[in-house]
Design a protein around this motif. Structure first.
Motif, PDB file in Angstrom:
ATOM      1  N   SER A  33       0.828  -1.209   0.000  1.00 15.08           N
ATOM      2  CA  SER A  33       0.000   0.000   0.000  1.00 15.08           C
ATOM      3  C   SER A  33       0.865   1.263   0.000  1.00 15.08           C
ATOM      4  O   SER A  33       1.800   1.402   0.788  1.00 15.08           O
ATOM      5  N   GLU A  64      -7.891   6.970  -1.825  1.00 15.38           N
ATOM      6  CA  GLU A  64      -9.150   7.518  -2.342  1.00 15.38           C
ATOM      7  C   GLU A  64      -9.878   6.424  -3.114  1.00 15.38           C
ATOM      8  O   GLU A  64      -9.308   5.835  -4.044  1.00 15.38           O
ATOM      9  N   SER A  75      -2.038   8.223  -4.115  1.00 15.20           N
ATOM     10  CA  SER A  75      -2.763   7.499  -5.162  1.00 15.20           C
ATOM     11  C   SER A  75      -1.870   7.401  -6.396  1.00 15.20           C
ATOM     12  O   SER A  75      -1.054   8.302  -6.637  1.00 15.20           O
TER      13      SER A  75
HETATM   14  C1  LIG Z   1     -12.804   0.726  -5.236  1.00 20.33           C
HETATM   15  C2  LIG Z   1     -11.661   1.594  -5.667  1.00 20.33           C
HETATM   16  C3  LIG Z   1     -11.908   2.895  -6.051  1.00 20.33           C
HETATM   17  C4  LIG Z   1     -10.861   3.729  -6.419  1.00 20.33           C
HETATM   18  N1  LIG Z   1     -11.123   5.041  -6.712  1.00 20.33           N
HETATM   19  C5  LIG Z   1     -10.085   5.892  -6.885  1.00 20.33           C
HETATM   20  C6  LIG Z   1     -10.316   7.301  -6.986  1.00 20.33           C
HETATM   21  O1  LIG Z   1     -11.425   7.788  -6.926  1.00 20.33           O
HETATM   22  N2  LIG Z   1      -9.241   8.115  -7.134  1.00 20.33           N
HETATM   23  C7  LIG Z   1      -7.958   7.624  -7.181  1.00 20.33           C
HETATM   24  O2  LIG Z   1      -7.017   8.420  -7.292  1.00 20.33           O
HETATM   25  N3  LIG Z   1      -7.703   6.301  -7.084  1.00 20.33           N
HETATM   26  C8  LIG Z   1      -8.735   5.423  -6.927  1.00 20.33           C
HETATM   27  N4  LIG Z   1      -8.505   4.084  -6.778  1.00 20.33           N
HETATM   28  C9  LIG Z   1      -7.130   3.574  -6.911  1.00 20.33           C
HETATM   29  C10 LIG Z   1      -6.389   3.693  -5.589  1.00 20.33           C
HETATM   30  O3  LIG Z   1      -5.873   4.989  -5.467  1.00 20.33           O
HETATM   31  C11 LIG Z   1      -5.248   2.672  -5.545  1.00 20.33           C
HETATM   32  O4  LIG Z   1      -5.787   1.358  -5.545  1.00 20.33           O
HETATM   33  C12 LIG Z   1      -4.335   2.883  -4.375  1.00 20.33           C
HETATM   34  O5  LIG Z   1      -3.185   2.097  -4.569  1.00 20.33           O
HETATM   35  C13 LIG Z   1      -5.022   2.553  -3.046  1.00 20.33           C
HETATM   36  O6  LIG Z   1      -4.232   2.953  -1.940  1.00 20.33           O
HETATM   37  P1  LIG Z   1      -3.148   1.980  -1.267  1.00 20.33           P
HETATM   38  O7  LIG Z   1      -2.026   1.849  -2.252  1.00 20.33           O
HETATM   39  O8  LIG Z   1      -2.714   2.693  -0.039  1.00 20.33           O
HETATM   40  O9  LIG Z   1      -3.811   0.657  -0.981  1.00 20.33           O
HETATM   41  C14 LIG Z   1      -9.542   3.224  -6.427  1.00 20.33           C
HETATM   42  C15 LIG Z   1      -9.297   1.889  -6.053  1.00 20.33           C
HETATM   43  C16 LIG Z   1     -10.340   1.091  -5.666  1.00 20.33           C
HETATM   44  C17 LIG Z   1     -10.051  -0.327  -5.203  1.00 20.33           C
END
Ligand SMILES: Cc1cc2nc3c(=O)[nH]c(=O)nc-3n(C[C@H](O)[C@H](O)[C@H](O)COP(=O)(O)O)c2cc1C
Length: 196
Positions: free
Chosen positions: A19, A84, A125
């Motif tokens: 993450s 997000e 993100s």
């Molecule tokens: C259900 C879902 C919705 C997401 N919506 C967005 C979003 O609105 N904006 C964005 O920048 N990334 C979005 N992402 C991508 C996440 O930013 C990305 O998976 C990120 O790596 C999650 O944080 P982490 O690395 O700390 O787990 C989304 C991911 C998922 C699973």
């Protein structure tokens, strides 16, 4: 760190291995520690909570909730790094805050555990905006619980490039800004005369 250093509880709103937010929270914690705070960095995966359900609560509040309530009660503020999801904060974070806000084991107010404490928030993100919209939602949720959220915040975009490892933010300007969020929380608590 001194005996009366502000005590901050820190966590990321993601469970997954690799993450970006679990990497970024270490940078924020480092900034707060450099500014004089004592930071307790926890992993929410160690407090696996069910989705809030009044029936579960009525049958017996999970032990992990009690542990998180005790942690919140023993700290002067929060540091959070949030992903997000669809323009908002993840259910994991909301669910965690909701459980902590429930009445404590001694019948006290769970919401009172947050009140007048100070929070610093950041996001990460892979996208260009860095999860900026989730910060707006998280800021609002924390304020509704009675926390003072410092105005400084950072959304780290292109996180796959910028956050190669825990505590490593490969953008000096943003690293300085993230440290600044931690320092602002400490400054706020110090000015408020916190002596935990
Ligand atoms: C259900 C879902 C919705 C997401 N919506 C967005 C979003 O609105 N904006 C964005 O920048 N990334 C979005 N992402 C991508 C996440 O930013 C990305 O998976 C990120 O790596 C999650 O944080 P982490 O690395 O700390 O787990 C989304 C991911 C998922 C699973």
């Amino acid at each position: 760190m001194t005996a009366n250093a502000p005590r901050l509880l820190a966590f990321a709103g993601s469970l997954r291995q690799g993450s970006f937010n679990r990497r970024l929270i270490h940078v924020l914690a480092e900034g707060a520690r450099s500014a004089g705070a004592e930071v307790t960095l926890i992993e929410l995966r160690d407090y696996a909570l069910p989705i809030y359900d009044g029936d579960i609560e009525a049958a017996g509040v999970p032990e992990q909730v009690r542990q998180l309530q005790q942690l919140m009660g023993g700290h002067d503020g929060l540091l959070i790094s949030t992903p997000e999801y669809n323009g908002s904060m993840p259910a994991l974070l909301k669910n965690t805050l909701d459980w902590i806000s429930r009445p404590t084991a001694d019948g006290g107010s769970g919401v009172a555990l947050f009140q007048d404490k100070v929070a610093g928030i950041v996001s990460a993100s892979p996208g260009p905006l860095g999860g900026l919209r989730s910060l707006l939602v998280l800021r609002d949720a924390l304020a509704k619980l009675g926390l003072i959220v410092v105005p400084q915040q950072v959304a780290v975009g292109q996180a796959a490039d910028k956050l190669p490892d825990y505590g490593v933010l490969a953008d000096d300007r943003q690293k300085h800004q993230v440290h600044g969020v931690g320092a602002a929380v400490v400054r706020h608590l110090t000015r408020a005369g916190v002596t935990s």
